[in-house]
Design a protein around this motif. Structure first.
Motif, PDB file in Angstrom:
ATOM      1  N   LEU A  56       0.749  -1.137   0.103  1.00 36.99           N
ATOM      2  CA  LEU A  56      -0.080  -0.150  -0.071  1.00 36.99           C
ATOM      3  C   LEU A  56       0.822   1.126  -0.053  1.00 36.99           C
ATOM      4  CD1 LEU A  56      -3.080  -0.648   2.345  1.00 36.99           C
ATOM      5  CD2 LEU A  56      -3.084  -0.379  -0.035  1.00 36.99           C
ATOM      6  N   GLY A  57       1.986   1.174   0.730  1.00 36.50           N
ATOM      7  CA  GLY A  57       2.850   2.306   0.860  1.00 36.50           C
ATOM      8  C   GLY A  57       3.623   2.652  -0.433  1.00 36.50           C
ATOM      9  N   SER A  58       3.897   1.553  -1.194  1.00 38.75           N
ATOM     10  CA  SER A  58       4.513   1.402  -2.469  1.00 38.75           C
ATOM     11  C   SER A  58       3.630   2.325  -3.525  1.00 38.75           C
ATOM     12  CB  SER A  58       4.957   0.348  -2.896  1.00 38.75           C
ATOM     13  OG  SER A  58       5.938  -0.366  -2.147  1.00 38.75           O
ATOM     14  N   GLY A 113       3.772   6.086  -5.587  1.00 40.54           N
ATOM     15  CA  GLY A 113       3.737   5.873  -6.953  1.00 40.54           C
ATOM     16  C   GLY A 113       3.706   7.286  -7.580  1.00 40.54           C
ATOM     17  N   PHE A 114       3.223   8.209  -6.725  1.00 39.71           N
ATOM     18  CA  PHE A 114       2.913   9.464  -7.498  1.00 39.71           C
ATOM     19  C   PHE A 114       4.234  10.047  -7.652  1.00 39.71           C
ATOM     20  CE2 PHE A 114       3.509  11.107  -3.354  1.00 39.71           C
ATOM     21  CZ  PHE A 114       3.720  12.421  -3.451  1.00 39.71           C
ATOM     22  N   TYR A 115       5.225   9.646  -7.088  1.00 40.93           N
ATOM     23  CA  TYR A 115       6.537  10.368  -7.447  1.00 40.93           C
ATOM     24  C   TYR A 115       7.053  10.018  -8.792  1.00 40.93           C
ATOM     25  CZ  TYR A 115       7.361  11.909  -2.665  1.00 40.93           C
ATOM     26  OH  TYR A 115       7.209  12.425  -1.257  1.00 40.93           O
ATOM     27  N   GLY A 120       4.005  11.630   1.049  1.00 41.56           N
ATOM     28  CA  GLY A 120       4.987  10.776   0.497  1.00 41.56           C
ATOM     29  C   GLY A 120       5.962  10.435   1.511  1.00 41.56           C
ATOM     30  N   GLN A 121       6.456  11.278   2.153  1.00 42.46           N
ATOM     31  CA  GLN A 121       7.383  11.314   3.310  1.00 42.46           C
ATOM     32  C   GLN A 121       6.918  10.321   4.272  1.00 42.46           C
ATOM     33  OE1 GLN A 121       8.216  15.550   4.050  1.00 42.46           O
ATOM     34  NE2 GLN A 121       9.958  15.593   2.854  1.00 42.46           N
ATOM     35  N   ILE A 122       5.693  10.599   4.674  1.00 47.32           N
ATOM     36  CA  ILE A 122       5.118   9.770   5.794  1.00 47.32           C
ATOM     37  C   ILE A 122       4.935   8.373   5.400  1.00 47.32           C
ATOM     38  CG2 ILE A 122       2.946   9.133   7.036  1.00 47.32           C
ATOM     39  CD1 ILE A 122       2.807  12.337   7.204  1.00 47.32           C
ATOM     40  N   LEU A 123       4.566   8.030   3.909  1.00 45.21           N
ATOM     41  CA  LEU A 123       4.727   7.042   3.206  1.00 45.21           C
ATOM     42  C   LEU A 123       6.011   6.143   3.197  1.00 45.21           C
ATOM     43  CD1 LEU A 123       2.050   7.069   0.502  1.00 45.21           C
ATOM     44  CD2 LEU A 123       1.935   5.750   2.863  1.00 45.21           C
ATOM     45  N   LEU A 124       7.103   6.918   3.066  1.00 51.54           N
ATOM     46  CA  LEU A 124       8.344   6.591   3.013  1.00 51.54           C
ATOM     47  C   LEU A 124       8.895   5.979   4.139  1.00 51.54           C
ATOM     48  CD1 LEU A 124      10.916   6.242   0.998  1.00 51.54           C
ATOM     49  CD2 LEU A 124      11.636   8.521   1.886  1.00 51.54           C
ATOM     50  N   LEU A 125       8.434   6.663   5.167  1.00 54.92           N
ATOM     51  CA  LEU A 125       8.840   6.116   6.747  1.00 54.92           C
ATOM     52  C   LEU A 125       8.119   4.783   6.942  1.00 54.92           C
ATOM     53  CD1 LEU A 125      10.137   6.657   9.363  1.00 54.92           C
ATOM     54  CD2 LEU A 125       7.857   7.761  10.201  1.00 54.92           C
ATOM     55  N   VAL A 161      19.911  -0.758  -0.555  1.00 58.20           N
ATOM     56  CA  VAL A 161      18.312  -0.225  -0.437  1.00 58.20           C
ATOM     57  C   VAL A 161      18.007   0.749   0.697  1.00 58.20           C
ATOM     58  CG1 VAL A 161      16.084  -1.231   0.413  1.00 58.20           C
ATOM     59  CG2 VAL A 161      17.538  -2.438  -1.289  1.00 58.20           C
ATOM     60  N   ILE A 162      18.882   0.610   1.803  1.00 52.64           N
ATOM     61  CA  ILE A 162      18.927   1.554   3.030  1.00 52.64           C
ATOM     62  C   ILE A 162      19.503   2.832   2.409  1.00 52.64           C
ATOM     63  CG2 ILE A 162      19.635   2.136   5.214  1.00 52.64           C
ATOM     64  CD1 ILE A 162      19.455  -1.015   5.843  1.00 52.64           C
ATOM     65  N   LEU A 163      20.510   2.863   1.686  1.00 54.49           N
ATOM     66  CA  LEU A 163      21.102   4.032   1.433  1.00 54.49           C
ATOM     67  C   LEU A 163      20.140   5.012   0.135  1.00 54.49           C
ATOM     68  CD1 LEU A 163      24.792   3.136   0.952  1.00 54.49           C
ATOM     69  CD2 LEU A 163      23.704   4.973   2.679  1.00 54.49           C
ATOM     70  N   LEU A 164      19.412   4.017  -0.491  1.00 53.12           N
ATOM     71  CA  LEU A 164      18.497   4.519  -1.457  1.00 53.12           C
ATOM     72  C   LEU A 164      17.169   5.380  -0.793  1.00 53.12           C
ATOM     73  CD1 LEU A 164      18.445   5.013  -4.416  1.00 53.12           C
ATOM     74  CD2 LEU A 164      17.209   2.767  -4.691  1.00 53.12           C
ATOM     75  N   VAL A 165      16.800   4.419   0.252  1.00 48.46           N
ATOM     76  CA  VAL A 165      15.771   5.203   1.120  1.00 48.46           C
ATOM     77  C   VAL A 165      16.057   6.439   1.702  1.00 48.46           C
ATOM     78  CG1 VAL A 165      14.113   4.809   3.117  1.00 48.46           C
ATOM     79  CG2 VAL A 165      14.620   2.903   1.701  1.00 48.46           C
ATOM     80  N   VAL A 166      17.424   6.409   2.374  1.00 47.30           N
ATOM     81  CA  VAL A 166      17.772   7.851   3.028  1.00 47.30           C
ATOM     82  C   VAL A 166      17.962   8.721   1.778  1.00 47.30           C
ATOM     83  CG1 VAL A 166      19.865   8.882   3.856  1.00 47.30           C
ATOM     84  CG2 VAL A 166      18.939   6.682   4.546  1.00 47.30           C
ATOM     85  N   VAL A 167      18.387   8.515   0.669  1.00 48.97           N
ATOM     86  CA  VAL A 167      18.572   9.348  -0.497  1.00 48.97           C
ATOM     87  C   VAL A 167      17.202  10.041  -1.032  1.00 48.97           C
ATOM     88  CG1 VAL A 167      19.054   9.550  -2.905  1.00 48.97           C
ATOM     89  CG2 VAL A 167      20.913   8.553  -1.328  1.00 48.97           C
ATOM     90  N   ILE A 168      16.353   9.086  -1.285  1.00 43.75           N
ATOM     91  CA  ILE A 168      14.904   9.536  -1.430  1.00 43.75           C
ATOM     92  C   ILE A 168      14.317  10.441  -0.117  1.00 43.75           C
ATOM     93  CG2 ILE A 168      12.521   8.807  -1.716  1.00 43.75           C
ATOM     94  CD1 ILE A 168      13.729   6.345  -3.295  1.00 43.75           C
TER      95      ILE A 168
END
Length: 137
Positions: free
Chosen positions: A11-13, A17-19, A48-53, A76-83
């Motif tokens: 659901l978060g993904s 998706g709007f990004y 989107g930031q809340i969904l990223l969390l 993956v963790i670095l990519l989440v931090v970058v996003i």
């Protein structure tokens, strides 16, 4: 429990998706109502930031339940931090652009070019994330 966490993760993904559409939505050329539109994009970015969390927490749980390579987990963790960082910078630019547009400045003067750049960087990062989730190494 894992299936419920996977459901939340999916659901978060979908919500994030709007990004992928964000850069194309920002290509709108009209000046009228642009301040309100940018304000709406800022709200969507906050969601989107809340969904990223949520993605980070549910993904962390699922990683702990399975065996993935250490390199994949680090990437993956670095990519989440970058996003997360890029969405934060985008939020700041959207806020300042909304204020500038509300005061009557043109889109170019309001920094919409920087907003467009950040939105493309986030979309590309999110696309890389989708590829990594589909094909873990």
């Amino acid at each position: 429990m894992v299936s419920f966490i996977l459901f939340l993760h999916l659901l978060g993904s979908i919500g994030m998706g709007f990004y992928l559409l964000f850069p194309f939505l920002l290509m709108k050329k009209g000046e009228e109502g642009l301040a309100q539109t940018v304000g709406n994009y800022n709200t969507a970015n906050r969601v989107g930031q809340i969904l990223l969390l949520v993605q980070f927490l549910t993904g962390g749980y699922m990683i702990s339940q399975a065996s993935y390579s250490t390199a994949w987990m680090i990437v993956v963790i670095l990519l989440v931090v970058v996003i997360g960082g890029l969405t934060g910078m985008l939020g700041k630019k959207l806020k300042s652009a909304r204020e500038a547009l509300s005061s009557g400045k043109a889109a170019a003067e309001a920094g919409m070019g920087e907003v467009q750049t950040f939105s493309w960087l986030i979309a590309l990062s999110f696309l890389v994330m989708i590829i990594l989730m589909s094909y873990p190494f």
